[in-house]
Motif scaffolding. Structure first.
Motif, short mmCIF file in Angstrom:
data_model
loop_
_atom_site.label_atom_id
_atom_site.label_comp_id
_atom_site.label_asym_id
_atom_site.label_seq_id
_atom_site.Cartn_x
_atom_site.Cartn_y
_atom_site.Cartn_z
N ASP A 3 -32.65 -22.92 43.50
CA ASP A 3 -33.98 -22.35 43.71
C ASP A 3 -33.84 -20.99 44.41
OD1 ASP A 3 -36.59 -21.76 44.20
OD2 ASP A 3 -37.02 -23.54 45.41
N THR A 4 -34.04 -19.93 43.65
CA THR A 4 -33.90 -18.58 44.22
C THR A 4 -35.06 -18.23 45.15
OG1 THR A 4 -34.99 -17.64 42.26
CG2 THR A 4 -32.57 -17.75 42.26
N ASN A 5 -36.14 -19.01 45.11
CA ASN A 5 -37.29 -18.75 45.99
C ASN A 5 -37.21 -19.51 47.30
OD1 ASN A 5 -38.63 -17.05 44.08
ND2 ASN A 5 -39.28 -18.87 42.95
N SER A 6 -36.22 -20.36 47.43
CA SER A 6 -36.08 -21.16 48.65
C SER A 6 -35.57 -20.31 49.80
CB SER A 6 -35.12 -22.32 48.39
OG SER A 6 -34.83 -23.01 49.60
N LEU A 10 -28.39 -19.54 48.94
CA LEU A 10 -27.89 -20.08 47.68
C LEU A 10 -26.55 -20.79 47.85
CD1 LEU A 10 -28.80 -17.21 45.18
CD2 LEU A 10 -29.85 -19.48 45.35
N GLN A 13 -27.19 -24.26 48.97
CA GLN A 13 -27.69 -25.06 47.85
C GLN A 13 -26.55 -25.46 46.91
OE1 GLN A 13 -31.36 -23.75 45.87
NE2 GLN A 13 -31.59 -22.17 47.46
N TYR A 43 -24.32 -22.02 37.42
CA TYR A 43 -25.42 -22.01 38.40
C TYR A 43 -26.12 -20.66 38.51
CZ TYR A 43 -23.69 -26.55 39.90
OH TYR A 43 -23.31 -27.88 39.93
N GLN A 44 -25.69 -19.70 37.69
CA GLN A 44 -26.32 -18.38 37.67
C GLN A 44 -26.35 -17.74 39.05
OE1 GLN A 44 -27.57 -16.77 34.61
NE2 GLN A 44 -26.06 -18.35 34.05
N VAL A 45 -25.18 -17.71 39.68
CA VAL A 45 -25.04 -17.10 41.01
C VAL A 45 -23.85 -16.15 41.00
CG1 VAL A 45 -26.09 -19.02 42.27
CG2 VAL A 45 -23.63 -19.05 41.80
N SER A 46 -23.73 -15.38 42.06
CA SER A 46 -22.65 -14.41 42.16
C SER A 46 -21.35 -15.10 42.57
CB SER A 46 -22.99 -13.33 43.18
OG SER A 46 -23.00 -13.88 44.49
N THR A 49 -21.29 -15.99 46.27
CA THR A 49 -21.98 -17.25 46.59
C THR A 49 -21.07 -18.44 46.32
OG1 THR A 49 -24.17 -16.32 46.12
CG2 THR A 49 -23.94 -18.72 45.99
#
Length: 252
Positions: A3-6, A10, A13, A43-46, A49
């Motif tokens: 959840d990028t809005n949390s 990240l 998470q 997970y579409q993260v860097s 992360t």
């Protein structure tokens, strides 16, 4: 997906996601995790992360990094009671794990001064030498060396195989009544050769367990020397106030 809005970072998470995957047994002890690139895509993260999440789990000994190989699920450390003399095979079997041995070397050797004194042998009396790799399931646990009199235990080298435990061989073929054992524990650092054999990293801590086992009449049976992965085994010592003796050797 994360959840990028949390308000929760990240990497925390992602750490929770990996923990959940471990609880669901998607990855078992000894399994290799997907690569950093694969986790980034999943997970579409860097990459930063992913690295922070992996580092958090590594610091907690949940995961372990093997240079050049990847990140793996850690195998829980086993607690071995030094009072027991059953050996690794029976111990691992008792806790529901399989053990087998890979024989690396077995040969006759002339006894040196140390073995003559330890095993009450005559000068240059031949001893059976066995070097073997002990596995917990499919993972190397210890590098074991055994010295035992070839005269007292004839045909020992012919009888010892990867399919039988050392103590089963003594009990079943030689009808030995075992008494006490004297154990000495030290800590060593794995060199490159030992690390390659034990599937750990050079510089990792190893227990050096040296043991002399005696028959009930006090006759020495064997001397063994084992290098055990320090991340896989913990040893416990039971004491009684009336008859416990501690001997400390200080290495200068």
């Amino acid at each position: 997906m994360l959840d990028t809005n949390s308000l929760k970072p990240l990497y925390i998470q992602l750490e929770a996601e990996i923990r959940q995957a471990l609880r669901e047994k998607k990855y078992l002890p000894g399994d290799r995790l997907p690569s950093e690139e694969e986790l980034c895509e999943q997970y579409q993260v860097s990459r930063i992360t992913v690295r922070k999440a992996i580092q958090q789990l590594t610091d907690q000994h949940i995961l372990e990094k093997h240079r050049g190989k990847g990140t793996f699920v850690s195998t829980p450390s086993r607690i071995v009671d030094l009072k027991e003399q059953s050996g690794f095979t029976n111990y691992l079997s008792a806790i529901g794990h399989k053990s087998h041995h890979l024989l690396l070397k077995k040969e006759l050797q002339p006894s040196d001064d140390f073995l003559c004194e330890t095993l009450s042998l005559q000068p240059n009396e031949p001893v059976c030498y066995v070097q073997r790799l002990i596995f917990e399931d499919d993972s190397p646990l210890a590098l074991d060396e055994i010295y035992i009199s070839s005269l007292t235990y004839p045909d020992f080298l012919d009888r010892i195989t990867g399919d039988i435990s050392f103590y089963e061989l003594l009990d079943n073929y030689y009808n030995v009544s075992r008494g006490e054992s004297v154990c000495e524990i030290a800590v060593r650092i794995a060199n490159a050769e030992q690390a390659s054999i034990l599937h750990c990293q050079a510089g990792d801590p190893l227990f050096l367990l040296q043991k002399t086992c005696f028959a009930v009449d006090g006759t020495p049976i064997h001397y063994s020397r084992s290098l055990v992965r320090g991340d896989r085994i913990s040893y416990t010592i039971r004491t009684q106030n009336s008859n416990t003796q501690f001997i400390s050797n200080i290495n200068n």
